[in-house]
Design a protein around this motif. Structure first.
Motif, PDB file in Angstrom:
ATOM      1  N   ARG A  75       0.834  -1.203   0.000  1.00 24.25           N
ATOM      2  CA  ARG A  75       0.000   0.000   0.000  1.00 24.25           C
ATOM      3  C   ARG A  75       0.863   1.245   0.000  1.00 24.25           C
ATOM      4  NH1 ARG A  75      -2.893   0.984   5.409  1.00 24.25           N
ATOM      5  NH2 ARG A  75      -0.977   2.150   5.831  1.00 24.25           N
ATOM      6  N   ARG A  76       0.450   2.211  -0.808  1.00 26.75           N
ATOM      7  CA  ARG A  76       0.998   3.567  -0.739  1.00 26.75           C
ATOM      8  C   ARG A  76      -0.151   4.502  -0.446  1.00 26.75           C
ATOM      9  NH1 ARG A  76       1.095   7.399  -4.432  1.00 26.75           N
ATOM     10  NH2 ARG A  76       0.693   5.943  -6.151  1.00 26.75           N
ATOM     11  N   TRP A  77       0.019   5.354   0.559  1.00 23.79           N
ATOM     12  CA  TRP A  77      -1.093   6.186   1.025  1.00 23.79           C
ATOM     13  C   TRP A  77      -0.601   7.586   1.342  1.00 23.79           C
ATOM     14  CZ3 TRP A  77      -6.278   6.387   1.882  1.00 23.79           C
ATOM     15  CH2 TRP A  77      -6.759   7.263   2.852  1.00 23.79           C
ATOM     16  N   THR A  78      -1.182   8.564   0.655  1.00 22.48           N
ATOM     17  CA  THR A  78      -0.934   9.977   0.948  1.00 22.48           C
ATOM     18  C   THR A  78      -2.221  10.552   1.515  1.00 22.48           C
ATOM     19  OG1 THR A  78       0.621  10.145  -0.885  1.00 22.48           O
ATOM     20  CG2 THR A  78      -0.246  12.199   0.020  1.00 22.48           C
ATOM     21  N   PRO A  79      -2.223  11.068   2.737  1.00 19.33           N
ATOM     22  CA  PRO A  79      -3.467  11.515   3.377  1.00 19.33           C
ATOM     23  C   PRO A  79      -4.150  12.637   2.604  1.00 19.33           C
ATOM     24  CG  PRO A  79      -1.687  11.359   4.972  1.00 19.33           C
ATOM     25  CD  PRO A  79      -1.058  11.230   3.616  1.00 19.33           C
ATOM     26  N   PRO A  80      -5.442  12.865   2.886  1.00 14.97           N
ATOM     27  CA  PRO A  80      -6.141  13.994   2.264  1.00 14.97           C
ATOM     28  C   PRO A  80      -5.469  15.316   2.625  1.00 14.97           C
ATOM     29  CG  PRO A  80      -7.431  13.056   4.060  1.00 14.97           C
ATOM     30  CD  PRO A  80      -6.318  12.114   3.800  1.00 14.97           C
ATOM     31  N   PRO A 119      -7.275   2.795   5.651  1.00 14.82           N
ATOM     32  CA  PRO A 119      -7.508   2.546   4.225  1.00 14.82           C
ATOM     33  C   PRO A 119      -7.826   1.076   3.967  1.00 14.82           C
ATOM     34  CG  PRO A 119      -5.477   3.797   4.581  1.00 14.82           C
ATOM     35  CD  PRO A 119      -5.916   3.296   5.922  1.00 14.82           C
ATOM     36  N   ILE A 120      -8.720   0.833   3.011  1.00 16.63           N
ATOM     37  CA  ILE A 120      -9.023  -0.535   2.593  1.00 16.63           C
ATOM     38  C   ILE A 120      -8.835  -0.631   1.079  1.00 16.63           C
ATOM     39  CG2 ILE A 120     -10.545  -1.113   4.505  1.00 16.63           C
ATOM     40  CD1 ILE A 120     -12.922  -0.449   2.780  1.00 16.63           C
ATOM     41  N   PRO A 121      -8.371  -1.764   0.581  1.00 17.97           N
ATOM     42  CA  PRO A 121      -7.994  -1.848  -0.838  1.00 17.97           C
ATOM     43  C   PRO A 121      -9.150  -1.711  -1.804  1.00 17.97           C
ATOM     44  CG  PRO A 121      -7.820  -3.996   0.229  1.00 17.97           C
ATOM     45  CD  PRO A 121      -8.038  -2.998   1.323  1.00 17.97           C
ATOM     46  N   SER A 122     -10.371  -2.097  -1.410  1.00 22.58           N
ATOM     47  CA  SER A 122     -11.495  -2.085  -2.346  1.00 22.58           C
ATOM     48  C   SER A 122     -12.140  -0.721  -2.494  1.00 22.58           C
ATOM     49  CB  SER A 122     -12.557  -3.086  -1.888  1.00 22.58           C
ATOM     50  OG  SER A 122     -13.039  -2.742  -0.594  1.00 22.58           O
ATOM     51  N   ASP A 152      -7.980  16.097   8.918  1.00 20.76           N
ATOM     52  CA  ASP A 152      -6.788  16.082   9.765  1.00 20.76           C
ATOM     53  C   ASP A 152      -6.542  14.716  10.368  1.00 20.76           C
ATOM     54  OD1 ASP A 152      -9.162  16.379  11.248  1.00 20.76           O
ATOM     55  OD2 ASP A 152      -8.070  17.195  12.961  1.00 20.76           O
ATOM     56  N   ARG A 153      -7.577  13.874  10.421  1.00 20.91           N
ATOM     57  CA  ARG A 153      -7.412  12.510  10.949  1.00 20.91           C
ATOM     58  C   ARG A 153      -7.190  11.493   9.829  1.00 20.91           C
ATOM     59  NH1 ARG A 153      -9.768  12.336  16.263  1.00 20.91           N
ATOM     60  NH2 ARG A 153     -10.100  14.487  16.931  1.00 20.91           N
ATOM     61  N   GLY A 154      -7.486  11.891   8.584  1.00 20.03           N
ATOM     62  CA  GLY A 154      -7.380  10.954   7.479  1.00 20.03           C
ATOM     63  C   GLY A 154      -8.506   9.945   7.456  1.00 20.03           C
ATOM     64  N   TRP A 155      -9.674  10.327   8.000  1.00 29.37           N
ATOM     65  CA  TRP A 155     -10.809   9.407   8.088  1.00 29.37           C
ATOM     66  C   TRP A 155     -11.782   9.621   6.936  1.00 29.37           C
ATOM     67  CZ3 TRP A 155     -12.214  10.508  13.911  1.00 29.37           C
ATOM     68  CH2 TRP A 155     -11.236   9.923  14.729  1.00 29.37           C
ATOM     69  N   PRO A 167      -7.269  11.610  -0.483  1.00 34.14           N
ATOM     70  CA  PRO A 167      -6.035  10.836  -0.361  1.00 34.14           C
ATOM     71  C   PRO A 167      -5.635  10.211  -1.694  1.00 34.14           C
ATOM     72  CG  PRO A 167      -7.879   9.595   0.505  1.00 34.14           C
ATOM     73  CD  PRO A 167      -8.407  10.966   0.195  1.00 34.14           C
ATOM     74  N   GLU A 168      -4.359   9.975  -1.850  1.00 32.51           N
ATOM     75  CA  GLU A 168      -3.856   9.201  -2.982  1.00 32.51           C
ATOM     76  C   GLU A 168      -3.539   7.808  -2.467  1.00 32.51           C
ATOM     77  OE1 GLU A 168      -0.629  11.027  -4.969  1.00 32.51           O
ATOM     78  OE2 GLU A 168      -1.637  12.961  -5.207  1.00 32.51           O
ATOM     79  N   ALA A 169      -4.275   6.845  -2.975  1.00 34.05           N
ATOM     80  CA  ALA A 169      -4.104   5.470  -2.505  1.00 34.05           C
ATOM     81  C   ALA A 169      -3.720   4.575  -3.670  1.00 34.05           C
ATOM     82  CB  ALA A 169      -5.391   4.962  -1.860  1.00 34.05           C
ATOM     83  N   ALA A 170      -2.807   3.690  -3.420  1.00 35.74           N
ATOM     84  CA  ALA A 170      -2.417   2.691  -4.413  1.00 35.74           C
ATOM     85  C   ALA A 170      -2.107   1.396  -3.678  1.00 35.74           C
ATOM     86  CB  ALA A 170      -1.208   3.147  -5.219  1.00 35.74           C
TER      87      ALA A 170
END
Length: 685
Positions: A46-51, A486-489, A511-514, A59-62
């Motif tokens: 997983r690669r995750w950049t928060p909002p 984060p979840i993959p789907s 600020d929490r990334g939720w 967020p950028e999720a991969a």
């Protein structure tokens, strides 16, 4: 990592422990992804950049970067390669009574033909294909064919209007529309092609659009109009293509499909789901919730998810989840009471259905059709598990399922023992977030099923119920449910509007990334969650999420309507119904001033108008003429206040209204029409 996966029919996912830390969750999802066949191994789970509140970007999720796979191969080819080509993939039941069994080997050939036909039509990786079909074998075939060649599919509910279809064709920039001459609905052949023609009239390349072809399946034999050069018959284009196709693999983050869901701005949001992460979540949650806990007993089970194929429920638990697991399942074209209310029970008995996944609204309908219970003539002994989706199931329906559908599943004391998975998730999450576990039906596990409660977060997922500032609420106190990991789907963005992805789901708790799901909820001392309904202005009617603003826009487009406010109210059958408060034009008011028949005719016309603009499911149950609708000083219609006035509930704060004097006027109208009971609005404050 081994790219040759353990076949999911042999995977004992029920025995996997629930990960509790972020590091453990990453390891969990890596292990889960190994249930898929990958042509190229991934390097990063997983690669995750928060909002980002500054740029107002989500967020950028991969997930599973550098990995390459093919979704259709995972759903079809690998089962044939494993020697299961003769296993039935689909038991098709048409509404008129026609039936067809399709094995995995046959499905592979049909998907290959469709993939070759798409390629011959110039459809390639990244091109969008809109699919406007009922529940047919061909619907699944063309969906998987898109995935096979890397095209991005977007399925549209066959009951949607031409206007709704037009928006989706134009918003996606689709090169191809797949439709049918008609569909069978409640014993009648309903035309479909005319809606398709109206939708794409301005979407063709000659008008500056992208649409090149309309591919038509002959289902009902209805007479249809035809545009030479644009329109093509399925049987002449697909069925004549080669049954051999060599698939290529695609990046894990390659776009798989666009799922449109209504939002609070009226313009539907096109949620983009990608291949590797979505397929991982779909497969795992299907196995965890629906597959037999003993892998040795999975062969021969039959799954049935009753959703229309255009909804995300069907994408995950009627297409990609079951098929990637190699399951056998039922797909049904028709309505549950055609030609009689016991049609579903006939199908369960005929195909020995093991797992039955449906909507609470259908359960409530069945309760009304069979007030004395399901007749003993229907053999339901094959049912091992039932599930609900789309909205929280009310306790009465929950108990009815276990007592009636599960009448052959009893514990040693004779009490109902049918496991109930009351799942909660969304188009945005792609797969189940909350659910009881099937084993919770066994008291020996230490947990228990709770009617009306969605249970705990699925393994690999974490949620919280928090207040407006993000602090956890006390047990049994209403708050906002958020997904905290984060979840993959999950969807990656909103098609063509990434900033809307941020403002719709991430802005409040950036600020929490939720992820803000948009539902209210409560949590109890055991950590189980109860979903309480939307905190925004979306109405859930029979599992169809509809925007109030979209319905309001349809009403205002009629010349007799100046303004409209639409709100959700409770409905015993559909869960919610839409009620529209309409401000009529002076001319309309004059026509109905002294003529009750004229008012009845006008309101009936307005309901029909909404059905034409959006679709029949969006028709308001009730329309109430009012002099004005309550609005805040910023101009926002107070829809929750309209619900309270309609139902005679205690009113919330009205001090923010710019036109507060309208409240007692609307209250009097509601009480005069019998929607609200005394006391008055003033007394209810």
């Amino acid at each position: 990592m081994n790219t040759a996966a353990v076949h999911p029919l042999l995977a004992d996912v029920h025995g996997w422990p629930d990960p509790q830390t972020d590091e453990d969750r990453l390891a969990f999802w890596a292990r889960t992804a190994e249930l898929l066949d990958w042509d190229t191994p991934w390097e990063t789970v997983r690669r995750w950049t928060p909002p980002n509140p500054q740029t107002r970007q989500g967020p950028e999720a991969a997930w599973f970067e550098e990995g390459r796979l093919n979704a259709a191969v995972n759903c079809v080819d690998r089962h044939v390669a494993a020697g299961r080509g003769d296993t039935v993939a689909l038991h098709f039941e048409g509404e008129p009574g026609d039936r067809r069994d399709v094995t995995y080997a046959q499905l592979q050939e049909e998907v290959s033909r469709a993939a070759n036909a798409l390629t011959d039509l110039g459809i390639g990786p990244g091109d969008r294909v809109v699919i406007y079909l009922p529940v047919l074998v061909e619907t699944i075939v063309i969906t998987l064919a898109c995935a096979r060649i890397g095209a991005v599919h977007s399925l549209v509910f066959g009951g949607f209007s031409a206007e709704a279809l037009k928006f989706r064709v134009e918003d996606t920039g689709a090169k191809l529309l797949v439709t049918t001459d008609g569909q069978f609905r409640r014993g009648t052949a309903v035309p479909v092609k005319a809606n398709a023609d109206a939708a794409v009239a301005e979407a063709g390349v000659n008008n500056g659009g992208h649409l090149e072809h309309v591919l038509v399946i002959r289902r009902t034999g209805s007479e249809i109009s035809w545009t030479e050069g644009r329109d093509l018959w399925w049987h002449e284009t697909v069925e004549t293509a080669s049954p051999v196709h060599s698939p290529e693999s695609f990046d894990a983050e390659h776009d798989l499909f666009i799922m449109y869901t209504s939002g609070t701005t009226g313009k539907p949001k096109g949620l983009v789901h990608t291949t590797g992460g979505y397929l991982t979540g779909a497969l795992y949650t299907y196995l965890r919730l629906f597959a037999h806990p003993d892998p040795a007993r999975r062969e021969g089970e039959v799954h049935w998810c009753t959703a229309d194929l255009a909804w995300v429920t069907a994408h995950t638990y009627e297409i990609y989840g079951p098929l990637s697991a190699g399951a056998t399942q039922v797909i049904f074209e028709g309505t549950p009471n055609t030609p009689h209310p016991g049609r579903h029970f006939e199908i369960i008995a005929r195909h020995r259905v093991s797992t039955y996944y449906t909507a609470p609204t259908l359960v409530r309908s069945l309760m009304g059709w069979f007030p004395e219970g399901i007749p003993a003539e229907y053999d339901l002994s094959s049912l091992r598990l039932a599930g609900t989706v789309g909205e929280a199931v009310n306790p009465e329906a929950w108990h009815w399922i276990r007592q009636q559908l599960g009448r052959d599943a009893r514990d040693a004391e004779g009490a109902p023992a049918l496991p109930m998975v009351d799942t909660w998730w969304q188009s945005e999450t792609g797969s189940t977030v909350l659910s009881p576990r099937p084993e919770d039906a066994d008291p020996a596990t230490g947990h228990r099923l709770k009617p009306g409660w969605a249970g705990r977060a699925m393994p690999g997922t974490a949620v919280a119920v928090v207040d407006e500032s993000g602090e956890p609420v006390a047990p049994h106190v209403q708050g906002n449910i958020v997904v905290t990991t984060p979840i993959p789907s999950a969807a990656r963005t909103v098609w063509g509007d990434p900033q809307r992805f941020y403002t719709s789901y991430w802005e409040k708790y950036a600020d929490r990334g939720w992820f803000l799901a948009g539902d209210g909820a409560k949590i109890d001392e055991d950590g189980d969650v109860q979903i309480l309904g939307r905190i925004d202005d979306v109405i859930n009617i029979s599992g169809h999420r509809l925007s109030t603003i979209e319905i309001e826009s349809a009403l205002v487009s009629h010349p007799d309507v100046v303004e409209a406010g639409v709100c959700p109210v409770a409905d015993a059958t559909t869960g919610h119904a839409a009620v529209a408060f309409v401000v009529l034009s002076a001319g309309a008011q004059a026509r109905i001033a002294d003529d009750a028949a004229a008012e009845t005719e006008l309101l009936s016309m307005l309901r029909a108008h909404v059905g034409e603009v959006i679709g029949p499911v969006a028709k308001p149950r009730t329309l109430i003429p009012v002099p004005e609708v309550p609005k805040t000083r910023s101009g926002k219609i107070m829809r929750r206040l309209l619900t309270q006035l309609h139902d005679g509930q205690k009113l919330g704060d009205t001090t923010s209204l710019q036109n507060e004097p309208c409240v007692p006027v609307i209250d009097e109208i509601c009480r005069a029409r019998g929607t609200a009971q005394t006391p008055t609005a003033q007394e209810r404050r």
